[in-house]
Design an enzyme around this catalytic site. Structure first.
Site, PDB file in Angstrom:
ATOM      1  N   LYS A 143       0.841  -1.217   0.000  1.00  0.00           N
ATOM      2  CA  LYS A 143       0.000   0.000   0.000  1.00  0.00           C
ATOM      3  C   LYS A 143       0.871   1.260   0.000  1.00  0.00           C
ATOM      4  O   LYS A 143       0.697   2.145  -0.824  1.00  0.00           O
ATOM      5  CB  LYS A 143      -0.918   0.039   1.240  1.00  0.00           C
ATOM      6  CG  LYS A 143      -1.796  -1.172   1.428  1.00  0.00           C
ATOM      7  CD  LYS A 143      -2.670  -1.052   2.663  1.00  0.00           C
ATOM      8  CE  LYS A 143      -1.892  -0.951   3.965  1.00  0.00           C
ATOM      9  NZ  LYS A 143      -1.245  -2.212   4.386  1.00  0.00           N
ATOM     10  N   ARG A 154      -9.205   0.610   9.034  1.00  0.00           N
ATOM     11  CA  ARG A 154      -8.652  -0.684   9.417  1.00  0.00           C
ATOM     12  C   ARG A 154      -9.644  -1.540  10.189  1.00  0.00           C
ATOM     13  O   ARG A 154      -9.308  -2.635  10.619  1.00  0.00           O
ATOM     14  CB  ARG A 154      -7.400  -0.481  10.269  1.00  0.00           C
ATOM     15  CG  ARG A 154      -6.104  -0.652   9.468  1.00  0.00           C
ATOM     16  CD  ARG A 154      -4.953  -0.384  10.393  1.00  0.00           C
ATOM     17  NE  ARG A 154      -3.727  -1.028   9.995  1.00  0.00           N
ATOM     18  CZ  ARG A 154      -2.810  -0.477   9.200  1.00  0.00           C
ATOM     19  NH1 ARG A 154      -2.994   0.698   8.671  1.00  0.00           N
ATOM     20  NH2 ARG A 154      -1.697  -1.131   8.939  1.00  0.00           N
ATOM     21  N   ARG A 167      12.159  -5.784   4.780  1.00  0.00           N
ATOM     22  CA  ARG A 167      12.153  -4.394   5.244  1.00  0.00           C
ATOM     23  C   ARG A 167      12.766  -4.307   6.646  1.00  0.00           C
ATOM     24  O   ARG A 167      13.436  -3.323   6.970  1.00  0.00           O
ATOM     25  CB  ARG A 167      10.722  -3.853   5.270  1.00  0.00           C
ATOM     26  CG  ARG A 167      10.684  -2.388   5.655  1.00  0.00           C
ATOM     27  CD  ARG A 167       9.317  -1.783   5.494  1.00  0.00           C
ATOM     28  NE  ARG A 167       8.348  -2.429   6.352  1.00  0.00           N
ATOM     29  CZ  ARG A 167       7.040  -2.210   6.290  1.00  0.00           C
ATOM     30  NH1 ARG A 167       6.552  -1.365   5.400  1.00  0.00           N
ATOM     31  NH2 ARG A 167       6.221  -2.826   7.102  1.00  0.00           N
ATOM     32  N   ARG A 223      12.253  -1.152  11.328  1.00  0.00           N
ATOM     33  CA  ARG A 223      11.052  -0.588  11.946  1.00  0.00           C
ATOM     34  C   ARG A 223      10.669  -1.385  13.194  1.00  0.00           C
ATOM     35  O   ARG A 223      10.734  -2.615  13.174  1.00  0.00           O
ATOM     36  CB  ARG A 223       9.914  -0.617  10.910  1.00  0.00           C
ATOM     37  CG  ARG A 223       9.131   0.673  10.839  1.00  0.00           C
ATOM     38  CD  ARG A 223       8.176   0.670   9.696  1.00  0.00           C
ATOM     39  NE  ARG A 223       6.954  -0.060   9.988  1.00  0.00           N
ATOM     40  CZ  ARG A 223       5.900  -0.091   9.185  1.00  0.00           C
ATOM     41  NH1 ARG A 223       5.935   0.564   8.028  1.00  0.00           N
ATOM     42  NH2 ARG A 223       4.826  -0.772   9.512  1.00  0.00           N
ATOM     43  N   ARG A 226       0.085  -8.444  13.679  1.00  0.00           N
ATOM     44  CA  ARG A 226      -0.494  -7.544  12.658  1.00  0.00           C
ATOM     45  C   ARG A 226      -1.318  -8.337  11.648  1.00  0.00           C
ATOM     46  O   ARG A 226      -2.368  -7.883  11.195  1.00  0.00           O
ATOM     47  CB  ARG A 226       0.619  -6.754  11.957  1.00  0.00           C
ATOM     48  CG  ARG A 226       1.152  -5.621  12.832  1.00  0.00           C
ATOM     49  CD  ARG A 226       2.555  -5.198  12.445  1.00  0.00           C
ATOM     50  NE  ARG A 226       2.645  -4.635  11.109  1.00  0.00           N
ATOM     51  CZ  ARG A 226       3.790  -4.515  10.450  1.00  0.00           C
ATOM     52  NH1 ARG A 226       4.933  -4.904  10.983  1.00  0.00           N
ATOM     53  NH2 ARG A 226       3.794  -3.977   9.245  1.00  0.00           N
TER      54      ARG A 226
HETATM   55  P1  B4P Z   1       3.985  -1.862   2.292  1.00  0.00           P
HETATM   56  O1  B4P Z   1       2.825  -2.752   2.158  1.00  0.00           O
HETATM   57  O2  B4P Z   1       4.052  -0.695   1.388  1.00  0.00           O
HETATM   58  O3  B4P Z   1       3.948  -1.628   3.848  1.00  0.00           O
HETATM   59  P2  B4P Z   1       3.159  -0.538   4.673  1.00  0.00           P
HETATM   60  O4  B4P Z   1       2.462   0.462   3.843  1.00  0.00           O
HETATM   61  O5  B4P Z   1       4.195  -0.024   5.561  1.00  0.00           O
HETATM   62  O6  B4P Z   1       1.982  -1.291   5.434  1.00  0.00           O
HETATM   63  P3  B4P Z   1       1.837  -1.698   6.934  1.00  0.00           P
HETATM   64  O7  B4P Z   1       0.428  -2.171   7.045  1.00  0.00           O
HETATM   65  O8  B4P Z   1       2.917  -2.680   7.255  1.00  0.00           O
HETATM   66  O9  B4P Z   1       2.102  -0.431   7.888  1.00  0.00           O
HETATM   67  P4  B4P Z   1       1.305   0.879   8.332  1.00  0.00           P
HETATM   68  O10 B4P Z   1       2.306   1.954   8.317  1.00  0.00           O
HETATM   69  O11 B4P Z   1       0.067   1.102   7.537  1.00  0.00           O
HETATM   70  O12 B4P Z   1       5.418  -2.564   2.009  1.00  0.00           O
HETATM   71  C1  B4P Z   1       6.006  -3.578   2.775  1.00  0.00           C
HETATM   72  C2  B4P Z   1       7.335  -4.069   2.176  1.00  0.00           C
HETATM   73  O13 B4P Z   1       7.109  -4.780   0.970  1.00  0.00           O
HETATM   74  C3  B4P Z   1       8.321  -2.963   1.802  1.00  0.00           C
HETATM   75  O14 B4P Z   1       9.608  -3.331   2.230  1.00  0.00           O
HETATM   76  C4  B4P Z   1       8.278  -2.904   0.288  1.00  0.00           C
HETATM   77  O15 B4P Z   1       9.508  -2.495  -0.290  1.00  0.00           O
HETATM   78  C5  B4P Z   1       7.960  -4.318  -0.084  1.00  0.00           C
HETATM   79  N1  B4P Z   1       7.212  -4.403  -1.345  1.00  0.00           N
HETATM   80  C6  B4P Z   1       6.153  -3.630  -1.682  1.00  0.00           C
HETATM   81  N2  B4P Z   1       5.715  -3.979  -2.926  1.00  0.00           N
HETATM   82  C7  B4P Z   1       6.505  -5.026  -3.349  1.00  0.00           C
HETATM   83  C8  B4P Z   1       6.537  -5.828  -4.538  1.00  0.00           C
HETATM   84  N3  B4P Z   1       5.697  -5.644  -5.544  1.00  0.00           N
HETATM   85  N4  B4P Z   1       7.467  -6.813  -4.613  1.00  0.00           N
HETATM   86  C9  B4P Z   1       8.333  -7.012  -3.594  1.00  0.00           C
HETATM   87  N5  B4P Z   1       8.374  -6.275  -2.452  1.00  0.00           N
HETATM   88  C10 B4P Z   1       7.459  -5.302  -2.336  1.00  0.00           C
HETATM   89  O16 B4P Z   1       0.825   0.568   9.845  1.00  0.00           O
HETATM   90  C11 B4P Z   1       1.737   0.383  10.924  1.00  0.00           C
HETATM   91  C12 B4P Z   1       1.003   0.374  12.289  1.00  0.00           C
HETATM   92  O17 B4P Z   1       0.399   1.685  12.549  1.00  0.00           O
HETATM   93  C13 B4P Z   1      -0.188  -0.598  12.431  1.00  0.00           C
HETATM   94  O18 B4P Z   1       0.216  -1.918  12.769  1.00  0.00           O
HETATM   95  C14 B4P Z   1      -1.004   0.098  13.582  1.00  0.00           C
HETATM   96  O19 B4P Z   1      -0.438  -0.152  14.858  1.00  0.00           O
HETATM   97  C15 B4P Z   1      -0.831   1.580  13.278  1.00  0.00           C
HETATM   98  N6  B4P Z   1      -1.944   2.100  12.446  1.00  0.00           N
HETATM   99  C16 B4P Z   1      -1.845   2.594  11.170  1.00  0.00           C
HETATM  100  N7  B4P Z   1      -3.052   2.954  10.699  1.00  0.00           N
HETATM  101  C17 B4P Z   1      -3.950   2.680  11.691  1.00  0.00           C
HETATM  102  C18 B4P Z   1      -5.371   2.783  11.794  1.00  0.00           C
HETATM  103  N8  B4P Z   1      -6.114   3.250  10.775  1.00  0.00           N
HETATM  104  N9  B4P Z   1      -5.964   2.415  12.955  1.00  0.00           N
HETATM  105  C19 B4P Z   1      -5.251   1.971  13.987  1.00  0.00           C
HETATM  106  N10 B4P Z   1      -3.903   1.817  13.950  1.00  0.00           N
HETATM  107  C20 B4P Z   1      -3.252   2.154  12.806  1.00  0.00           C
END
Ligand code: B4P
Length: 188
Positions: free
Chosen positions: A13, A88, A127, A133, A144
């Protein structure tokens, strides 16, 4: 364009939103990034969120809604936004509905990135090595994924019922997935 990107942790995402914001000319709003900025700043909200995030649990709906309302109140969302990480759970989906109705900015599209669990674990492990992280350790990742299955997956049905959801295969190169999303947005 007002777009929500849905998908499990590690589905791409954040990666795709970073690319799409250039093409679509709208800001990328990541609730995870907003929370991490609060943690880094050591604000009262950040102090509250820090441990919850490190455990892989969801930060409270009230905190998220307040944070999102304030972000969507900024001038740069006049042409739209890409929302990444929200909603979420079903309560957040309802809250988003109410908030967008209030500001007269209904969603144009919701895209769900589908990726199998073993690949998610592999990507997040990659990552963890690259970025260190706090919530990318194996125990938090398991939590998660469980939170995603229990609380976030039902949000897919919420948007399916509205007819705004498109599911995309999130496996492939980053370029391939960007192209799939843009093709889906053209149709929407
Ligand atoms: P991404 O999937 O881009 O990871 P993300 O956006 O960081 O999602 P995530 O759900 O983990 O974290 P968030 O910050 O939203 O990429 C992951 C990895 O995959 C990267 O290393 C990337 O390079 C690699 N990748 C991507 N595409 C690829 C491809 N095509 N091929 C190979 N590799 C690839 O949330 C973090 C925390 O914040 C949550 O756990 C929660 O505690 C809190 N939070 C956030 N929003 C919230 C909400 N609405 N309500 C409550 N808590 C919330």
């Amino acid at each position: 364009m007002r777009l929500v990107l849905l998908g499990p942790p590690g589905s791409g995402k954040g990666t795709q939103a970073t690319r799409l914001k250039e093409t679509l000319g709208v800001p990328h709003i990541s609730t995870g990034d907003l929370l991490r900025a609060e943690v880094a700043a050591g604000s009262p909200l950040g102090l509250q969120a820090k441990e919850v995030m490190a455990r892989g649990e969801l930060v409270s709906d009230d905190i998220l809604l307040g944070m999102l309302e304030s972000r969507l109140g900024r001038d740069d969302v006049a042409k739209g936004f890409i929302l990444d990480g929200y909603p979420r759970n079903l309560a957040q989906a309802d809250a988003l509905d109410g908030l967008l109705a209030k500001i007269g900015q209904p969603l144009d599209a919701v895209v769900q990135l589908d990726v199998a669990t073993d690949l998610l674990v592999e990507r997040i492990a990659g990552r963890a090595q690259a970025e260190g992280r706090a919530d990318d350790n194996p125990e938090s990742v398991r939590k998660r994924l469980q939170v995603y299955n229990d609380s976030t997956a039902p949000v897919i049905g919420f948007f399916e019922n509205r007819g705004t959801l498109t599911r995309i295969d999130g496996v492939g190169t980053m370029d391939e997935i960007t192209a799939r999303i843009l093709a889906a947005l053209k149709k929407a």
